[in-house]
Design an enzyme around this catalytic site. Sequence first.
Site, PDB file in Angstrom:
ATOM      1  N   LYS A 211       9.106 -29.768  -0.625  1.00 41.86           N
ATOM      2  CA  LYS A 211       8.955 -29.700  -2.080  1.00 41.86           C
ATOM      3  C   LYS A 211       8.247 -28.401  -2.480  1.00 41.86           C
ATOM      4  O   LYS A 211       8.696 -27.681  -3.346  1.00 41.86           O
ATOM      5  CB  LYS A 211       8.187 -30.929  -2.563  1.00 41.86           C
ATOM      6  CG  LYS A 211       7.943 -30.974  -4.046  1.00 41.86           C
ATOM      7  CD  LYS A 211       7.268 -32.274  -4.463  1.00 41.86           C
ATOM      8  CE  LYS A 211       6.825 -32.183  -5.919  1.00 41.86           C
ATOM      9  NZ  LYS A 211       6.148 -33.393  -6.381  1.00 41.86           N
ATOM     10  N   GLU A 217       3.196 -26.886   8.492  1.00 43.37           N
ATOM     11  CA  GLU A 217       3.988 -27.430   9.608  1.00 43.37           C
ATOM     12  C   GLU A 217       5.464 -27.068   9.432  1.00 43.37           C
ATOM     13  O   GLU A 217       6.133 -26.629  10.378  1.00 43.37           O
ATOM     14  CB  GLU A 217       3.855 -28.967   9.677  1.00 43.37           C
ATOM     15  CG  GLU A 217       2.482 -29.472  10.048  1.00 43.37           C
ATOM     16  CD  GLU A 217       1.581 -29.703   8.839  1.00 43.37           C
ATOM     17  OE1 GLU A 217       1.853 -29.124   7.754  1.00 43.37           O
ATOM     18  OE2 GLU A 217       0.593 -30.446   8.971  1.00 43.37           O
ATOM     19  N   GLY A 273       6.711 -36.486  -3.413  1.00 43.11           N
ATOM     20  CA  GLY A 273       7.265 -36.325  -2.064  1.00 43.11           C
ATOM     21  C   GLY A 273       7.698 -37.651  -1.452  1.00 43.11           C
ATOM     22  O   GLY A 273       8.794 -37.779  -0.905  1.00 43.11           O
ATOM     23  N   ARG A 274       6.844 -38.667  -1.574  1.00 43.98           N
ATOM     24  CA  ARG A 274       7.158 -39.958  -0.929  1.00 43.98           C
ATOM     25  C   ARG A 274       8.147 -40.776  -1.735  1.00 43.98           C
ATOM     26  O   ARG A 274       8.497 -41.894  -1.351  1.00 43.98           O
ATOM     27  CB  ARG A 274       5.858 -40.735  -0.679  1.00 43.98           C
ATOM     28  CG  ARG A 274       4.969 -40.912  -1.898  1.00 43.98           C
ATOM     29  CD  ARG A 274       3.575 -41.371  -1.494  1.00 43.98           C
ATOM     30  NE  ARG A 274       2.647 -41.421  -2.619  1.00 43.98           N
ATOM     31  CZ  ARG A 274       1.919 -40.386  -3.042  1.00 43.98           C
ATOM     32  NH1 ARG A 274       2.014 -39.221  -2.438  1.00 43.98           N
ATOM     33  NH2 ARG A 274       1.076 -40.532  -4.057  1.00 43.98           N
ATOM     34  N   GLU A 359      -0.245 -43.564   1.083  1.00 44.28           N
ATOM     35  CA  GLU A 359      -0.528 -42.308   0.373  1.00 44.28           C
ATOM     36  C   GLU A 359      -0.615 -42.565  -1.129  1.00 44.28           C
ATOM     37  O   GLU A 359      -1.312 -41.852  -1.849  1.00 44.28           O
ATOM     38  CB  GLU A 359       0.540 -41.238   0.692  1.00 44.28           C
ATOM     39  CG  GLU A 359       0.088 -39.822   0.383  1.00 44.28           C
ATOM     40  CD  GLU A 359       0.999 -38.749   0.970  1.00 44.28           C
ATOM     41  OE1 GLU A 359       0.655 -38.177   2.011  1.00 44.28           O
ATOM     42  OE2 GLU A 359       2.045 -38.465   0.369  1.00 44.28           O
ATOM     43  N   HIS A 390       6.495 -59.841  21.297  1.00 43.18           N
ATOM     44  CA  HIS A 390       6.012 -59.753  22.679  1.00 43.18           C
ATOM     45  C   HIS A 390       4.896 -58.714  22.797  1.00 43.18           C
ATOM     46  O   HIS A 390       4.615 -58.229  23.896  1.00 43.18           O
ATOM     47  CB  HIS A 390       7.179 -59.417  23.610  1.00 43.18           C
ATOM     48  CG  HIS A 390       8.180 -60.532  23.654  1.00 43.18           C
ATOM     49  ND1 HIS A 390       8.064 -61.597  24.524  1.00 43.18           N
ATOM     50  CD2 HIS A 390       9.259 -60.791  22.880  1.00 43.18           C
ATOM     51  CE1 HIS A 390       9.065 -62.438  24.312  1.00 43.18           C
ATOM     52  NE2 HIS A 390       9.803 -61.975  23.311  1.00 43.18           N
ATOM     53  N   LYS A 514      -6.047 -30.245   5.623  1.00 40.88           N
ATOM     54  CA  LYS A 514      -5.190 -29.050   5.634  1.00 40.88           C
ATOM     55  C   LYS A 514      -6.041 -27.781   5.572  1.00 40.88           C
ATOM     56  O   LYS A 514      -5.831 -26.832   6.314  1.00 40.88           O
ATOM     57  CB  LYS A 514      -4.268 -29.048   4.400  1.00 40.88           C
ATOM     58  CG  LYS A 514      -3.117 -30.004   4.449  1.00 40.88           C
ATOM     59  CD  LYS A 514      -2.198 -29.681   3.264  1.00 40.88           C
ATOM     60  CE  LYS A 514      -1.278 -30.818   2.924  1.00 40.88           C
ATOM     61  NZ  LYS A 514      -0.523 -30.592   1.695  1.00 40.88           N
TER      62      LYS A 514
HETATM   63  O1  F6P Z   1       1.066 -35.321   3.145  1.00 41.15           O
HETATM   64  C1  F6P Z   1       0.936 -34.625   1.948  1.00 41.15           C
HETATM   65  C2  F6P Z   1       2.245 -34.205   1.397  1.00 41.15           C
HETATM   66  O2  F6P Z   1       1.994 -33.480   0.254  1.00 41.15           O
HETATM   67  C3  F6P Z   1       3.185 -35.381   1.097  1.00 41.15           C
HETATM   68  O3  F6P Z   1       2.908 -36.014  -0.079  1.00 41.15           O
HETATM   69  C4  F6P Z   1       4.491 -34.685   1.135  1.00 41.15           C
HETATM   70  O4  F6P Z   1       5.541 -35.590   1.199  1.00 41.15           O
HETATM   71  C5  F6P Z   1       4.324 -33.829   2.359  1.00 41.15           C
HETATM   72  O5  F6P Z   1       2.976 -33.388   2.302  1.00 41.15           O
HETATM   73  C6  F6P Z   1       5.264 -32.663   2.501  1.00 41.15           C
HETATM   74  O6  F6P Z   1       5.163 -31.781   1.431  1.00 41.15           O
HETATM   75  P1  F6P Z   1       6.293 -30.721   1.141  1.00 41.15           P
HETATM   76  O7  F6P Z   1       7.553 -31.454   0.849  1.00 41.15           O
HETATM   77  O8  F6P Z   1       5.803 -29.924  -0.021  1.00 41.15           O
HETATM   78  O9  F6P Z   1       6.459 -29.861   2.368  1.00 41.15           O
END
Ligand code: F6P
Length: 550
Positions: A211, A217, A273-274, A359, A390, A514
């Site tokens: 987003k 990452e 995002g979620r 979240e 199990h 972060k």
């Molecule tokens: O974990 C924090 C967060 O902002 C989530 O809400 C989001 O889905 C994720 O990081 C990834 O963010 P982006 O889509 O901006 O890379």
Amino acid sequence: MNQDGRTRLNQTPEWTALAKHREQLGEVRLRELFAAEPGRGSGYTLQVGDLHIDYSKHLVTDETLRLLRELAVATDVFGLRDAMFRGDRINITEDRAVLHTALRAPREAVVEVDGENVVPGVHAVLDKMSGFADRVRSGAWTGHTGKRIKNIVNIGIGGSDLGPAMAYEVLRSFTDRELTVRFVSNVDGADLHEATRDLDAAETLFIIASKTFTTIETITNATSARNWLLGELKAGQEAVARHFVALSTNTEKVTEFGIDPANMFEFWDWVGGRYSYDSAIGLSLMIAIGPDRFREMLDGFRLVDEHFRTAPAESNVPLLLGLLGIWYGNFHDAQSHAVLPYSHYLSKFTAYLQQLDMESNGKYVGRDGLPVEWQTGPVVWGTPGTNGQHAYYQLIHQGTKLIPADFIGFAEPVAEMSEELKAQHDLLMANFFAQTQALAFGKTPEEVRAEGVPDELVAHKTFQGNHPTTTILARELTPSVLGQLVALYEHKVFVQGAVWNIDSFDQWGVELGKVLAKRVEPALTEGAEVPGLDASTKALVAKYRELRGR
Ligand code: F6P
């Protein structure tokens, strides 16, 4: 009284009435409730779309449900719901509208943000995605060397990974089996390594899903993927255009990365995002299942949106599920909630729900800026049955904790399996029904004794029961049913956040980690002095450097 003029939740008459009711009910037994109400088994059920919901095995009476609904009215859950659907800026800490429901609105719908109808934009992106997905699926979209794309690698994390990765698993039997679709999220290089080591770069398309397009990452993995691709193809930057597309709200950063904005599929800041996998973030899924199936999934979402928006409180399923969670979390002190799907295809469903729920509702500060004085979101966990049976079901049956659980199952096995494998479905579902029965009604010492169990083992073999469950049953697991399930949980989470008076749509809690990771990294790589590093972390960093021979 709150700053916003509302009475604090735990001081409302409705909350007090529930607390009193809880006391009066005491240790209510499901055995007794069922004995007293012969119609309970079929009466405590609801239907939404294809989902049959049985909530009879809950520690509630009609009075409990009435009082819970009164709490929802007192906390204006439906007022906030209407504000969300209307496009009001209900994400107050980020000053944003919350409009994932607009992502599944039909073409002719009108949903306005700041006076602008956002629905045409949603459909323009869906059309662009469909065109692209069709070209990849038909082989019309080729890689830099002219080879057909056979591998899709989605790089993203959190909401930009969990949704499409989960839905791809769920809908595997609807996917084009000629395509290899993988999801890379972890900044641990092992993730990308394993995802690409056996792939032909000339046949591989990377979908960079972010987003913000600033998530460390994702950008790190995307950069490594680009280097891998160019190295394998022995090509220059010009190869990127045929092998990289972006899903983002940030055109500037996408362009800066070297992806042609023509190959960018956009979404908007009013999609959390979620809550985003039915937006452009679902492109990998759409390529895998095709645009028509994707549309069916969106229609499933829409069906539950409309139910949540219009159904009366008594038959509103997301409202009911949200309120049951509040009953256990706030009035029985339950700390967690298990989601136990009896479908192998739902293996990633609970992991997806963890982000959606935790979240969203893992907050201790209310919308009024004050610390809450009541429990908020539960720990959500679970894996597919029967594997869990199990492993950890022992604790649910005979442990010391109250763990409300959702059981999700289907009448039909997936169509493409052999007859022999399909025949196993009845055994799977026999476990499904047996477990909720055992959890609810247990086994009394008398019943154990009657089986001839020696006295010294009777206590060990007794099951107290009274463990509450919701059963969600549908005929089969289709794209539409997946959409219905996800929307059901989205709105359940919404209901709980509204009652608790928290902002379910921000996520400030992930920021500190972060920031600190960025600060600590030079200490690992260069042994730099990091100001403000505490003694424990400093010693651990020194140990790490020693182990790495630095
Ligand atoms: O974990 C924090 C967060 O902002 C989530 O809400 C989001 O889905 C994720 O990081 C990834 O963010 P982006 O889509 O901006 O890379």
